[in-house]
Design a protein around this motif. Structure first.
Motif, PDB file in Angstrom:
ATOM      1  N   ALA B 150       0.828  -1.208   0.000  1.00  0.00           N
ATOM      2  CA  ALA B 150       0.000   0.000   0.000  1.00  0.00           C
ATOM      3  C   ALA B 150       0.859   1.254   0.000  1.00  0.00           C
ATOM      4  CB  ALA B 150      -0.926  -0.007   1.210  1.00  0.00           C
ATOM      5  N   LEU B 154       1.057   4.109  -3.132  1.00  0.00           N
ATOM      6  CA  LEU B 154       0.511   5.460  -3.032  1.00  0.00           C
ATOM      7  C   LEU B 154       1.534   6.534  -2.686  1.00  0.00           C
ATOM      8  CD1 LEU B 154      -2.884   4.598  -1.281  1.00  0.00           C
ATOM      9  CD2 LEU B 154      -2.481   5.096  -3.700  1.00  0.00           C
ATOM     10  N   GLY B 166      -8.424   7.115  -0.033  1.00  0.00           N
ATOM     11  CA  GLY B 166      -8.218   5.922  -0.829  1.00  0.00           C
ATOM     12  C   GLY B 166      -9.047   4.768  -0.337  1.00  0.00           C
ATOM     13  N   LEU B 168      -8.743   0.875  -0.449  1.00  0.00           N
ATOM     14  CA  LEU B 168      -7.736  -0.133  -0.747  1.00  0.00           C
ATOM     15  C   LEU B 168      -8.314  -1.523  -0.531  1.00  0.00           C
ATOM     16  CD1 LEU B 168      -6.152   2.515  -0.221  1.00  0.00           C
ATOM     17  CD2 LEU B 168      -4.322   1.109   0.730  1.00  0.00           C
ATOM     18  N   LEU B 233      -7.770   6.180   5.278  1.00  0.00           N
ATOM     19  CA  LEU B 233      -7.859   5.169   4.229  1.00  0.00           C
ATOM     20  C   LEU B 233      -8.863   4.092   4.611  1.00  0.00           C
ATOM     21  CD1 LEU B 233      -4.055   4.606   3.527  1.00  0.00           C
ATOM     22  CD2 LEU B 233      -5.650   5.962   2.163  1.00  0.00           C
ATOM     23  N   PHE B 235      -9.441   0.170   4.092  1.00  0.00           N
ATOM     24  CA  PHE B 235      -8.646  -0.991   3.660  1.00  0.00           C
ATOM     25  C   PHE B 235      -9.408  -2.267   3.990  1.00  0.00           C
ATOM     26  CE2 PHE B 235      -5.484  -4.282   5.047  1.00  0.00           C
ATOM     27  CZ  PHE B 235      -5.079  -4.637   3.779  1.00  0.00           C
ATOM     28  N   LEU B 248      -2.449  -5.587  -4.255  1.00  0.00           N
ATOM     29  CA  LEU B 248      -3.165  -4.469  -3.672  1.00  0.00           C
ATOM     30  C   LEU B 248      -3.766  -3.644  -4.798  1.00  0.00           C
ATOM     31  CD1 LEU B 248      -3.186  -2.933  -0.623  1.00  0.00           C
ATOM     32  CD2 LEU B 248      -2.497  -1.173  -2.245  1.00  0.00           C
ATOM     33  N   ALA B 250      -5.785  -0.209  -5.343  1.00  0.00           N
ATOM     34  CA  ALA B 250      -6.152   1.012  -4.637  1.00  0.00           C
ATOM     35  C   ALA B 250      -6.851   1.977  -5.579  1.00  0.00           C
ATOM     36  CB  ALA B 250      -4.898   1.678  -4.074  1.00  0.00           C
ATOM     37  N   GLU B 251      -7.927   2.556  -5.096  1.00  0.00           N
ATOM     38  CA  GLU B 251      -8.530   3.682  -5.807  1.00  0.00           C
ATOM     39  C   GLU B 251      -8.211   4.916  -5.001  1.00  0.00           C
ATOM     40  OE1 GLU B 251     -12.906   4.985  -7.352  1.00  0.00           O
ATOM     41  OE2 GLU B 251     -12.423   5.041  -5.222  1.00  0.00           O
ATOM     42  N   ALA B 252      -7.471   5.821  -5.592  1.00  0.00           N
ATOM     43  CA  ALA B 252      -7.073   7.021  -4.867  1.00  0.00           C
ATOM     44  C   ALA B 252      -7.921   8.209  -5.310  1.00  0.00           C
ATOM     45  CB  ALA B 252      -5.598   7.317  -5.122  1.00  0.00           C
TER      46      ALA B 252
END
Lengths: 348, 348, 348, 348
Positions: B150, B154, B166, B168, B233, B235, B248, B250-252
């Protein structure tokens, strides 16, 4: 540093060779070829490798290398090996082309042999049985996974003349069928288990029989039992839902009086000092050999039936293929036999 | 040669450390301990290793070693690390004990901290972000698999101040749960897929948030976006039916105007020259990192939503655990950072 | 007894239909076709079935049946459905051809639509949302696995106007890619995990968005939140090393004040009495739905971020394909909706 | 409707019985017990089942039921079966307690037998060989997975007196070891393959030998070969990385002259009309029997060695356990033998 090349780097054997040779301190990998990928970067075909080098044309690889690995389909090596030898290269061939007498090869592989004259020169590259011959060889026929497992499992019994027959069951992970092997789609292999080419039709059978006959013929071990008729083995391969690993389970019909102690004594003596053969006091499992060049063996006397069981586990892409080829390379170059070859596995 | 010991060699992290350190040219492995296996040969616990050495008592290992790896359960390292440091040893701790401020640790782990004074001294051992600090460290807190993935996924966005939030999703193979992890029987994991510790309860969350906050605070990169409130975040980890590997996704939520080119430019610059970070032009897959110390990354601008997707793949037992620990060891010893650490994976 | 036929019985959807329909007490299976296997016995293509019946030509099946299932590739159903309807047959189509407005279909599928006039008549066959429309339908567009999971996961929030956006991660077993799906060889899928078609490019996205918009537009539920702009979802599918099963993990951005109790209350009310939707108090896992027509759902309020997580698990070949088609058939025929459809799964 | 109860519903056999009996039109499932789960809802133990019923105390189940299934560990059934019989219940026992003569049982299981007098009354519940006896039985000893496979594989050869010996290799999925079987953690089983209890020590061996001896002794088939000495089989089980399924590969030493046609003729005649035995012209695979009560068989004459190979595949939890128990129930109740039992499998 020896300049080494690989022909046929689009299959698992070729990729495993690249991985092992890149970590070899005495080897300069001068090129690798693949008809399918020529001109493309290595990473495009093999996402696990981090290397921008391009697949080269076959001729370039042949020209640059002093030693050439042929990781080609059966039938192609017999065309290329003579060219390479003529140019003074040494060759390790991973196909079946030089493992059997040409007439036996033709009968079992259904491919006319184009370089029968090279069979005599080719050295059968199972180091545990033919170490000395490999050292001086120009052309090594590198044996495959099932045959390596079966031969090492039964060689001690064969050497002393005690092996009368055997029922061999081979259990193989899917990578043995190649990168896009027929019938190997995940959804049909996962949670599935099946025999294939049963009934005495698998072409590794004559190779196993020949190997074990040759061990006896070498006469390096005191023959404790009478002369043997021609050996006939039953061998049934199975496809198991895993990627790497071979387990061979053999029931041997034996001559003479055996018990567990005598059996273990024979195997200990036979494989004493071998860098890649481990005799277990427990039963082998394939995972313990994962990514290593080791074979784990266990002979077991079954008192109820008077038969001997032998179990052998190995990684089909390492000791059963690319690792063994590097072991042969090390011998050919006069290097330590275990250079750049892991003796220990990946777990879990 | 540096004398290295391992405490806690009965788990996967310990076994992987043994495998890596046995192949390390500058390390002499002087002992490994396990309460469970003390006095037994290594092979009895680890069938993949071919080594008759015995598990030693903890004190012996501590005494012999100059550098000690602690592969112990959370809560134990905080007791042993001070003893080792007092004896002049350097320590790489693989547990969570020194990764978070003691009060945060206590809140998320539910374990009273016994060596809070050491937290200040401990260096957070993510080499890509804290390379220089690690070189001089006496005590390194080695981060785990999800957090490494992670954070590296990022960090570039965080560094320039563009990361607002984010979502995750962590996908992990089963080995992340340890050797006999609860709920990891084959018949219940195979052909199964499930989230766990969802809803903001996983204790790696505060570590991820802290890491990304620290990247921004370091101020090494030009901040292109405004000051950030505290990062929160989401997660959600999942258990996947495989042994090794973490992915992983992730949408940031990002500030500013982004497109694919600018995004890739940022990541390329941020990770330029990193020996173990590979930026892909394709999507990562865990298998490509199998048994390697590499992380594969891919940032992707999603025009339909204006969000940034980042994918990271690594081997949870190597870059996510033992390999990263060896990477830290190399830094601590002034050795090449990648010594004895594979950059390439095993395939298939 | 209703005479039912299947066109496209060479894929997993077709085979699963055969299995379910052979156990259906009100159905006479009058034929199944496959271009690839025509004239061959069913067992030659499907070793799990014990049935000497032959694959019939398509026209024969069409002629004999009163209701026809189309388990054909996208683009073919739109040619055959009009023929079948003209002959007075009723049709359940498992492809994507009638799920989206023709212009949207063409944009996302890249296939010119040949029967756009039928889109208006086609009923979207998600029984939990469109039960009444399905009962009278001549042509049902049967939704697929990801869309069924995503729609059922988020419909309650959409219905009350609370859904502002969502980050959806889809995790699918390999059978979702079809019998010989590209990139699904065992050795490359096993011990591997990867995203695919990321970045807002998967063609199930517009279908999810349309479904959730329609739920709101139906106005069957009191709208507790303000009018919504067009919904934009992020959806990232992943391939997981297993055969069957889909898990959808959604993070929903929601309007209004939520907590766990209110969230569960909404879902309980929305799905009250549904024969195939189970609300769990624990997190779903795919294996619990194996071979069943059930969806397991769990909404979870994440207080740290103020977002709502929703998890949905189902069997992609049953509720995500063939089972849902039979559920639609039952509705069309005025039979009990759950006839011949298992509510319980296979374990382990 | 017959009132049926299950004792021991916390294991896979019990859960599979519940699944099958809930779909049985002539059975009312009046209760199920488990020491571990008593008082808890079924779903707490079995997430695949959607049923709020509670695990009941054993006495309650015993009291309510007319027929009781004992899915208990070896050694417990022998205590409970007499109690149930005394109350006039009929019993199907899935343990090994009544499968062998008490003295043989004690020697192989190491458990003193507490109800030796019941052995004489118990009927060995392999319907293909003992259909008539099962119909009238009060107590049925339901055979297990390996033994069912081995017996059905070799019974035709045994019946005509041609079977002289055999080397049997059993390959089993992990569910055969039970819900939390020793050594069945995912990370150690996945990508692994190993033999276990080799060397003539597995306790299913005497049961196989007894079964095949009994087939000969029944004298229902014309004995074409001379009298047999006591049969000694070699049997080596292996653990395979999958959940369900057993494959048995047998090499039979046979008397007389055989060829493929004669062999197939014998098997076709022997199993003519059997509802759950399918003779294949291809090699069996376990997946084709997944979740079905079928056995797939293939005998193969191996001309090179003069031996007969027989392959048998079945689902260890259905035909190898719970399905066979329901088949016996159907016989005991005078119902169609195949009622509520699937003949076809789940694929993929």
């Amino acid at each position: 540093m020896v300049r080494v090349g690989i022909l046929g780097a689009s299959g698992y054997g070729g990729a495993e060779l690249i991985r092992l040779l890149k970590g070899h301190p005495e080897v300069e990998l001068v090129g690798f070829s693949s008809r399918k990928h020529v001109g493309k970067p290595l990473e495009a075909a093999w996402p696990q490798l981090w290397d921008g080098a391009l697949f080269a044309p076959q001729e370039e690889v042949l020209e640059r290398a002093e030693v050439v690995f042929l990781a080609l389909p059966n039938g192609l090596s017999m065309e290329i090996a003579p060219l390479a030898l003529r140019e003074g290269k040494r060759v390790v061939d991973l196909s079946g082309d030089f493992r059997l007498p040409p007439e036996v090869y033709e009968a079992w592989y259904g491919i006319p042999h184009k370089s029968p004259e090279l069979y005599e020169e080719a050295v059968y590259g199972l180091p545990e049985l033919h170490r000395e011959e490999v050292r001086g060889a120009r052309l090594v026929a590198n044996p495959g996974c099932y045959v390596t497992a079966a031969t090492l499992a039964l060689a001690p019994l064969a050497a002393v003349g005690a092996l009368k027959g055997g029922f061999l069951v081979g259990l193989s992970g899917v990578s043995g069928a190649g990168r896009e092997g027929e019938g190997t789609f995940f959804a049909e292999v996962n949670e599935n288990l099946k025999p294939y080419r049963a009934g005495g039709t698998h072409r590794h059978i004559p190779e196993m029989e020949a190997n074990l006959g040759r061990v006896l013929a070498q006469g390096r071990w005191p023959r404790t039992h009478g002369p043997r008729a021609e050996l006939r083995l039953s061998f049934t391969p199975h496809l198991v839902p895993m990627t790497r690993g071979i387990l061979l389970t053999a029931e041997a019909e034996v001559e003479g009086h055996w018990d567990q102690a005598r059996l273990e004594g024979l195997y200990l003596e036979f494989y004493q000092g071998e860098p890649f053969v481990r005799l277990l006091s427990d039963l082998p499992q394939t995972k313990a050999t994962y990514a290593s060049n080791r074979v784990d063996l266990r002979p077991l006397y079954e008192a109820r039936t008077g038969r001997v069981l032998v179990f052998a586990a190995l990684d089909n892409l390492v000791k059963g293929m690319a690792g063994q080829a590097v072991q042969n390379l090390n011998l050919m170059l006069g290097l330590p036999e275990d250079l750049a070859l892991p003796k220990e596995g990946l777990w879990p």
